[in-house]
Design an enzyme around this catalytic site. Structure first.
Site, short mmCIF file in Angstrom:
data_model
loop_
_atom_site.label_atom_id
_atom_site.label_comp_id
_atom_site.label_asym_id
_atom_site.label_seq_id
_atom_site.Cartn_x
_atom_site.Cartn_y
_atom_site.Cartn_z
N GLU A 38 -4.83 7.82 -2.84
CA GLU A 38 -5.30 6.54 -2.30
C GLU A 38 -5.61 5.54 -3.42
O GLU A 38 -5.47 4.33 -3.24
CB GLU A 38 -6.52 6.80 -1.41
N HIS A 92 0.84 -1.21 0.00
CA HIS A 92 0.00 0.00 0.00
C HIS A 92 0.87 1.25 0.00
O HIS A 92 0.73 2.14 -0.85
CB HIS A 92 -0.91 -0.02 1.25
N GLU A 93 1.81 1.31 0.93
CA GLU A 93 2.64 2.51 1.05
C GLU A 93 3.58 2.62 -0.16
O GLU A 93 3.90 3.73 -0.60
CB GLU A 93 3.42 2.51 2.36
N HIS A 131 1.73 4.49 -2.72
CA HIS A 131 1.79 5.94 -2.46
C HIS A 131 3.14 6.50 -2.92
O HIS A 131 3.22 7.55 -3.54
CB HIS A 131 1.62 6.22 -0.97
CO CO Z 1 -3.15 5.22 2.07
#
Ligand code: CO
Length: 506
Positions: A300, A268-269, A272
């Protein structure tokens, strides 16, 4: 480039440099700072934030924006200017208006109040004591309404707050998207509940930090995170922070009895970070406000795409499961790929948003969106929040809330004065699915590529279509450009339906 524009770029870069120094202090606080440094660190942070604000509101910026024809009503400025120059004026005008409309007093009061409310919230949650938190929440709401009045006098306060995170959105526009989403999610959940639950017990087998770290490192490499421009550390809550155009830091956390937490946080990160590292609206605007994300929800969408569509997808594990088993050996020796894939996609309504699966997550957000809109408008009194929360949880998720600690006190956002932020999470899922579908039309063999370890094709597509534009387009404009139409939750719903029909065999 015109002289005024060059000067504006210079002034904007100075502001960003100070902000990035502040980000470094913040990163250090979350990852490695000794405990007793906290008071001094908050003074240091306050000073740096004050300096960044002073840089952001210099009257010279306002004068130059006006000279170039950029006003609050028509922020793009002089039509003679190039497209990227006009886009820069728009984002800078937006930031300048926001930063100058809030008085130094109000900014200071907000900072002081939130820093006092934080420990009060932590204590209230720990002791399950909503009554002690209620007056603090009341105070935050008052401040949020004042902020909204300063930023958008005469406009509905919640609309003004939403616009801070998702430019161009309103309560009505989000309610319209969410009302369709809600019915569809409840339907999918119903189908899942009619089937036998999947067994995910092996996900809770102990895997030490060393092996988990090796898995995270490997995943970052597979996703092509350039480690000469970023790094991975540990923090209580995973996050991504940008310290410069070539320095993006991410964190994860290692739970010994639940490796999916670190694996999927890292992916997830990384999503980003890949977005941050791909922001490139032309060399003239490097290090400026234009080299920023289009919105929180677009941000997101990138993290969720890598975490869920790639990282919880069949194609990825077809090609990578054997390596994962090697890295955690001997714990999962002999485990089947299909069993693993079903387990990491288990759907089960639960009380806690951050533990939620892809289907129920949206329902958690809809609940918060409806309640915070009612709190800001005054339709819901603070004292009635727990009851309203519990009733909505029953209605949307079909479960009972154990206590307020597991209910309306669970999230940090309201105590941190982040009213208007929650919808971004769910909008991010919707954008991700819509982008994903557009990508599949351009790259019809993407599954085979991902299976073969080629994630670079997907990244190149994202860079070209989404990342490099930075803040050049409003989120609504961006989704139209990339996919040919406005945000439409049906893409996300059909993505979920296809996926879970397979996982649960309905
Ligand atoms: Co996030």
């Amino acid at each position: 480039m015109r002289e005024e524009l060059e000067r504006l770029v210079e002034l904007d870069r100075e502001k960003k440099i100070v902000a990035h120094i502040g980000a470094l202090l913040g990163w250090d606080q979350e990852t490695g700072m000794p405990e007793k440094a906290v008071d001094e660190r908050s003074e240091q942070l306050a000073m740096i934030q004050g300096l960044a604000h002073a840089k952001a509101v210099r009257p010279e910026i306002g004068e130059l924006l006006s000279k170039l024809g950029s006003t609050s009503e028509s922020p793009l400025g002089d039509p003679e200017l190039a497209a990227d120059e006009r886009a820069f004026l728009r984002v800078l005008r937006r930031a300048y208006d926001r930063d100058t409309k809030l008085s130094a007093d109000l900014v200071e009061e907000m900072a002081r109040t939130t820093s006092l409310v934080q420990p009060a919230w932590v204590k209230a949650r720990k002791e399950d004591d909503f009554a002690s938190f209620a007056p603090h929440l009341e105070k935050i709401l008052g401040l949020e309404r004042r902020v909204a009045t300063c930023l958008g006098p005469g406009k509905p306060p919640y609309d003004v707050l939403l616009d801070l995170y998702e430019p161009g959105s309103t309560e009505a526009s989000i309610a319209q998207v969410f009302s369709r989403l809600r019915g569809d999610l409840v339907k999918i959940l119903g189908k899942i509940k009619s089937r036998a639950q999947v067994d995910d017990s092996f996900l809770h087998e102990a895997i030490g930090e060393g092996r988990q770290r090796a898995v995270s490192d490997w995943l970052m490499d597979v996703l092509a995170f350039d480690r000469s421009r970023g790094r991975l550390d540990i923090s209580a809550h995973p996050f991504t922070t940008t310290l410069g155009s070539d320095d993006v830091r991410i964190t994860t956390r290692y739970l010994e009895n639940f490796i999916p937490s670190s694996m999927f946080s890292t992916m997830h990160e990384t999503g980003h970070a890949l977005y941050e590292l791909g922001l490139a609206p032309g060399a003239s605007f490097a290090g400026t406000e234009l080299a920023e994300a289009a919105s929180m929800a677009i941000h997101e969408s990138q993290s969720r795409m890598w975490e869920n569509m790639v990282g919880r997808g069949e194609a990825f594990w077809k090609g990578h499961f054997h390596k994962l088993v090697d890295l955690v050996s001997p714990t999962w020796d002999g485990l089947g790929r299909e069993d693993f894939l079903r387990a990491v996609n288990k759907v089960e309504p639960s009380q806690i948003r951050t533990d939620a699966d892809e289907v129920t997550y949206g329902l958690h957000i809809i609940l918060r969106f409806e309640l915070e809109a009612d709190l800001i408008s005054g339709r819901l009194a603070v004292k009635d929040l727990p009851k309203a929360w519990n009733a909505k949880t029953r209605e949307l998720l079909g479960i009972e809330v154990r206590d307020d600690a597991h209910g309306c006190l669970q999230d940090v956002h309201w105590s941190a004065a982040l009213f208007g932020y929650f919808p971004s999470y769910s909008l991010g899922n919707l954008y991700a699915a819509q982008f994903w579908e557009a990508m599949r039309k351009d790259l019809p063999d993407i599954d085979a590529r991902i299976e073969a370890g080629d994630t670079a094709s997907l990244l190149a597509w994202l860079r070209d279509r989404i990342h490099k534009a930075g803040g050049s387009y409003l989120p609504g404009e961006l989704v139209e450009r990339v996919t040919g139409h406005a945000l439409d939750p049906s893409h996300f719903v059909s993505y979920l339906d296809r996926k879970y029909a397979r996982v649960y065999g309905y």
